[in-house]
Motif scaffolding. Structure first.
Motif, PDB file in Angstrom:
ATOM      1  N   ASN A 338       0.906  -1.057  -0.087  1.00 37.64           N
ATOM      2  CA  ASN A 338       0.041   0.085   0.053  1.00 37.64           C
ATOM      3  C   ASN A 338       0.731   1.176  -0.153  1.00 37.64           C
ATOM      4  O   ASN A 338       0.611   2.404  -0.761  1.00 37.64           O
ATOM      5  N   HIS A 342       0.499   3.932  -3.315  1.00 36.79           N
ATOM      6  CA  HIS A 342      -0.064   5.013  -2.996  1.00 36.79           C
ATOM      7  C   HIS A 342       0.577   6.109  -2.877  1.00 36.79           C
ATOM      8  O   HIS A 342       0.177   7.386  -2.894  1.00 36.79           O
ATOM      9  N   PRO A 369       1.753  11.619  -2.063  1.00 38.65           N
ATOM     10  CA  PRO A 369       2.243  10.704  -3.307  1.00 38.65           C
ATOM     11  C   PRO A 369       3.216  11.316  -4.325  1.00 38.65           C
ATOM     12  O   PRO A 369       3.234  12.366  -4.692  1.00 38.65           O
ATOM     13  N   ARG A 374      -1.026   5.673  -7.342  1.00 43.14           N
ATOM     14  CA  ARG A 374      -2.327   5.492  -7.150  1.00 43.14           C
ATOM     15  C   ARG A 374      -2.696   6.381  -5.710  1.00 43.14           C
ATOM     16  O   ARG A 374      -1.957   6.201  -4.744  1.00 43.14           O
ATOM     17  N   THR A 375      -3.829   7.253  -5.796  1.00 41.47           N
ATOM     18  CA  THR A 375      -4.200   7.773  -4.453  1.00 41.47           C
ATOM     19  C   THR A 375      -5.586   7.193  -3.906  1.00 41.47           C
ATOM     20  O   THR A 375      -6.072   7.741  -2.871  1.00 41.47           O
TER      21      THR A 375
END
Length: 416
Positions: A338, A342, A369, A374-375
């Motif tokens: 993760n 992210h 980020p 990816r957020t």
């Protein structure tokens, strides 16, 4: 104009043309055959006493011995299997199988004994009626033309052939009714009882629940391991592309790391798909999965992407159960994934501490980020909550100032 047959006549005549009637007749006569040895033994004992050739003590001993042998034969293993097969094939009864673990219990055997008693009594009555009806029918049919003792002849016996033709029809109707009654009774006596059926259904439900839980666990592991490998591959490929011309040595290391991550992911995918394809037996025989003993390799593979991972492992006074160790490893793996997915290659702090009653995990990383990361989305945090919930642990995740913080407590006894 078609002839209308009264319903009562159809009911009386229908068994004569039904194959099932004659199969049930055979079943009833088999009951009479089983009854014959017991009748012969009883006749032998009775005549011995009446003739004075057997004193009362010897009679009682032989009677107890004979009754014991008869009882033992009736409840012997395998007898119930034959009873069930005969009821299905000859009576047309629908008899469910008894759970093999309960097939030799005394309640099942005693119900089988009661069934045998019902069958031999019904068979004895059927045989007696058959032995009466068959010669009587022949006599009634021949009475008008053949002089026989006990029968009128000539016109005085004109009604007898009609009765003679009716007697077999009535006998078949009685056989059909008796067979139908036995077919309805068979599931209750030689099939599982309602409590046994409920126990079997509960066991099937528990088995299905265990299989579903195991498949969900495998799905989480596949998500975690393949997701981690793909995240590492993506970061390595991006870093290698940026220094393709200036740092060939780093590119070589990145490609090696990508190849290793791909092989690991393929092995995990092949393992899980094999278990799902082969079914519950293969799931029960699954090979060992990574646990906290493999934590160093996980951290090394993450550092190979260029991420600064600061790790602290504090051993406790007791050994960590295998299930807790496996889930703790997967939670750390998902936490690292993760962070990379992210936030990009930001510094990550990992702390694993074992206390007297729990394994405590703490993962932190900055939340700014990097470009291209990816957020949102994904099932990483939901999967972590599921793992923690299985072990009745605790999980908190959220912002702590500039850091994203995940704290997990997994009790060693799984009771929270």
């Amino acid at each position: 104009m078609p002839i209308r047959v009264p319903a009562a006549a159809r009911w009386l005549l229908a068994p004569a043309t039904a194959e099932l009637t004659y199969r049930r007749f055979v079943h009833l006569l088999l009951g009479a055959v089983v009854l014959l040895p017991y009748l012969a033994l009883g006749f032998l004992f009775a005549t011995s006493v009446l003739d004075g050739g057997l004193d009362p003590v010897a009679f009682v001993l032989l009677l107890v011995l004979g009754a014991g042998i008869g009882f033992g034969v009736a409840v012997a293993p395998g007898v119930r299997t034959l009873e069930v097969a005969a009821a299905r094939a000859l009576l047309g009864a629908t008899v469910a199988d008894v759970d093999p673990d309960r097939a030799d219990t005394w309640p099942v055997r005693l119900r089988g004994l009661l069934w045998l008693l019902v069958v031999v009594v019904a068979g004895g009555v059927t045989a007696l009626l058959t032995l009466t009806v068959v010669p009587l029918t022949i006599g009634l049919l021949l009475a008008p033309w053949v002089r026989m003792a006990g029968f009128p002849t000539g016109w005085a016996a004109a009604w007898m052939p009609v009765v003679g033709l009716a007697l077999p029809v009535v006998l078949l109707r009685a056989v059909a009714s008796a067979g139908a009654g036995l077919a309805r009774l068979a599931p209750r006596l030689i099939g599982p009882s309602p409590a046994e059926l409920l126990a079997v259904e509960l066991e099937r439900a528990r088995s299905a629940e265990r299989t579903l839980a195991e498949r969900n666990r495998l799905a989480r592991e596949l998500h975690d391991s393949v997701g981690h490998a793909l995240t590492v591959t993506t970061l390595q490929a991006g870093a290698a592309a940026r220094v393709l011309d200036s740092d060939p040595a780093f590119v070589t290391r990145a490609l090696d790391a990508i190849a290793e991550a791909g092989r690991t992911a393929l092995d995990e995918l092949d393992h899980v798909l094999g278990l799902l394809r082969d079914g519950e037996g293969a799931i029960a025989r699954r090979v060992a999965q990574p646990d906290l003993g493999d934590l160093d390799a996980l951290l090394a593979s993450t550092r190979a992407t260029g991420v600064d991972v600061a790790a602290q492992v504090v051993s406790g006074p007791v050994a960590v159960p295998p299930a807790v160790s496996r889930e703790a490893y997967r939670i750390v793996q998902e936490g690292l994934t993760n962070a990379l997915r992210h936030a990009g290659p930001v510094p990550v702090t990992v702390r694993v501490a074992t206390t007297a009653d729990a394994v405590e995990l703490l993962l932190t990383n900055p939340v700014d980020p990097a470009p291209g990361t990816r957020t949102g989305g994904g099932r990483g945090l939901a999967g972590m909550r599921e793992r923690v919930g299985v072990l009745r642990g605790e999980l908190t995740a959220g912002l702590d100032g500039p850091l994203w913080r995940v704290a997990v407590r997994l009790p060693l006894d799984g009771r929270g």
